[in-house]
Design a protein around this motif. Structure first.
Motif, mmCIF file in Angstrom:
data_model
loop_
_atom_site.group_PDB
_atom_site.id
_atom_site.type_symbol
_atom_site.label_atom_id
_atom_site.label_comp_id
_atom_site.label_asym_id
_atom_site.label_seq_id
_atom_site.Cartn_x
_atom_site.Cartn_y
_atom_site.Cartn_z
ATOM 1 N N LEU B 99 0.847 -1.193 0.000
ATOM 2 C CA LEU B 99 0.000 0.000 0.000
ATOM 3 C C LEU B 99 0.882 1.242 0.000
ATOM 4 C CD1 LEU B 99 -2.606 -1.071 2.755
ATOM 5 C CD2 LEU B 99 -2.643 -1.560 0.293
ATOM 6 N N TYR B 100 0.635 2.150 -0.915
ATOM 7 C CA TYR B 100 1.434 3.364 -1.044
ATOM 8 C C TYR B 100 0.547 4.582 -0.859
ATOM 9 C CZ TYR B 100 4.889 0.195 -3.055
ATOM 10 O OH TYR B 100 5.771 -0.831 -3.246
ATOM 11 N N ALA B 101 1.140 5.631 -0.291
ATOM 12 C CA ALA B 101 0.361 6.843 -0.024
ATOM 13 C C ALA B 101 -0.146 7.465 -1.323
ATOM 14 C CB ALA B 101 1.202 7.840 0.760
ATOM 15 N N THR B 102 0.709 7.493 -2.331
ATOM 16 C CA THR B 102 0.331 8.122 -3.594
ATOM 17 C C THR B 102 0.727 7.226 -4.769
ATOM 18 O OG1 THR B 102 2.448 9.234 -3.929
ATOM 19 C CG2 THR B 102 0.786 10.390 -2.583
ATOM 20 N N ARG B 103 0.154 7.532 -5.909
ATOM 21 C CA ARG B 103 0.517 6.777 -7.110
ATOM 22 C C ARG B 103 1.985 6.996 -7.466
ATOM 23 N NH1 ARG B 103 -2.556 9.532 -12.136
ATOM 24 N NH2 ARG B 103 -4.287 9.614 -10.703
ATOM 25 N N ALA B 104 2.486 8.209 -7.183
ATOM 26 C CA ALA B 104 3.901 8.504 -7.455
ATOM 27 C C ALA B 104 4.797 7.591 -6.625
ATOM 28 C CB ALA B 104 4.195 9.972 -7.157
ATOM 29 N N ASP B 105 4.408 7.387 -5.360
ATOM 30 C CA ASP B 105 5.185 6.486 -4.497
ATOM 31 C C ASP B 105 5.158 5.063 -5.054
ATOM 32 O OD1 ASP B 105 5.714 8.576 -2.782
ATOM 33 O OD2 ASP B 105 4.074 8.079 -1.407
ATOM 34 N N ALA B 106 3.990 4.639 -5.500
ATOM 35 C CA ALA B 106 3.852 3.276 -6.027
ATOM 36 C C ALA B 106 4.681 3.094 -7.294
ATOM 37 C CB ALA B 106 2.383 2.978 -6.309
ATOM 38 N N LEU B 107 4.670 4.104 -8.136
ATOM 39 C CA LEU B 107 5.447 4.015 -9.381
ATOM 40 C C LEU B 107 6.942 4.086 -9.097
ATOM 41 C CD1 LEU B 107 3.205 6.332 -11.569
ATOM 42 C CD2 LEU B 107 3.531 3.872 -11.896
#
Lengths: 138, 110
Positions: B99-107
């Protein structure tokens, strides 16, 4: 305060009822989490089960939703036209080995987790099979 | 509920708007599986504009996760609000999905 809806077994008819119940809970002062998570998820589960399992997804069969709301608690009765099932036999939980693999079988767990009480009544020849969801305000 | 798929090479970004529930889980799952079939391997699902998820929606995510892992990829979830994060914790599915806070973090975790 009490409200009641009778809807055909059509999954698209779930959301408007859920939204109405959530609106009642917001007005009654239930917490933000109750209104955005516990109530909508649990009622969606109960109505979907009633339509898909209880009524075998037959549109001619109806689901009745009755809400009673007072100073202490929300009580939602979801009644289908099916033959009912043994709620106590459904004990799926994250402890099961296939929990992280299988697609279905989390609905009753979610209802139990998000509500204070989940009860099964019936089947009754006149009223059908009923699931009762109870959530206390605090 | 609607969802928008944006694919760049083997990265698929999925924006979910509204509820992920019994009425739309099949359409949601199939759209992502079609992209995986066409080569997507890193699937980032952004719930920042989403409402609630029921057991059918959770089941679709679990099923997707297995299918994507079998294809050599992974599914990452981003933008969950506190309620949705609580839902994943209650069901322990936070152990299955990063689980990531933002899509940017996930990417960026790629």
């Amino acid at each position: 305060m009490a409200r009641q809806w009778t809807v055909a077994s059509d999954l698209m008819l779930i959301e408007p009822v859920v939204e109405s119940i959530v609106a009642l809970c917001v007005t009654a002062g239930f917490s933000a989490r109750h209104c955005s998570l516990n109530v909508p998820v649990a009622v969606t589960e109960a109505m979907a089960n009633a339509m898909l399992q209880g009524n075998r997804n037959e549109p001619s069969r109806t689901v009745q939703v009755r809400v009673a709301l007072d100073a202490e608690r929300l009580c939602v009765d979801v009644t289908d036209e099916g033959v009912g099932f043994d709620l106590s036999s459904l004990q799926q939980s994250p402890n099961e080995t296939d929990w992280f693999e299988r697609e279905d079988g989390r609905g009753v767990f979610l209802m139990r987790t998000l509500m204070d009480r989940v009860e099964s009544a019936g089947p009754d020849a006149e009223s059908g099979h009923c699931i009762r969801l109870i959530l206390h305000r605090t | 509920m609607s969802f928008i798929l944006d694919r760049n090479d083997d990265v698929l970004l999925v924006n979910v708007e509204g509820q992920l529930v019994v009425t739309n889980r099949q359409e949601f799952k199939q759209a992502i599986l079609d992209a995986v079939e066409q080569g997507a391997r890193t699937v980032v699902i952004d719930f920042a504009r989403s409402g609630y998820i029921d057991s059918s929606g959770l089941g679709a995510l679990v099923s997707l996760s297995k299918r994507v892992r079998d294809a050599g990829g992974d599914v990452r979830l981003a933008g969950l609000n506190d309620d949705l994060r609580a839902l994943f914790e209650l069901t322990r599915l936070d152990q299955l999905f990063p689980l990531y806070a933002t899509r940017a973090d996930a990417l960026a975790a790629r």
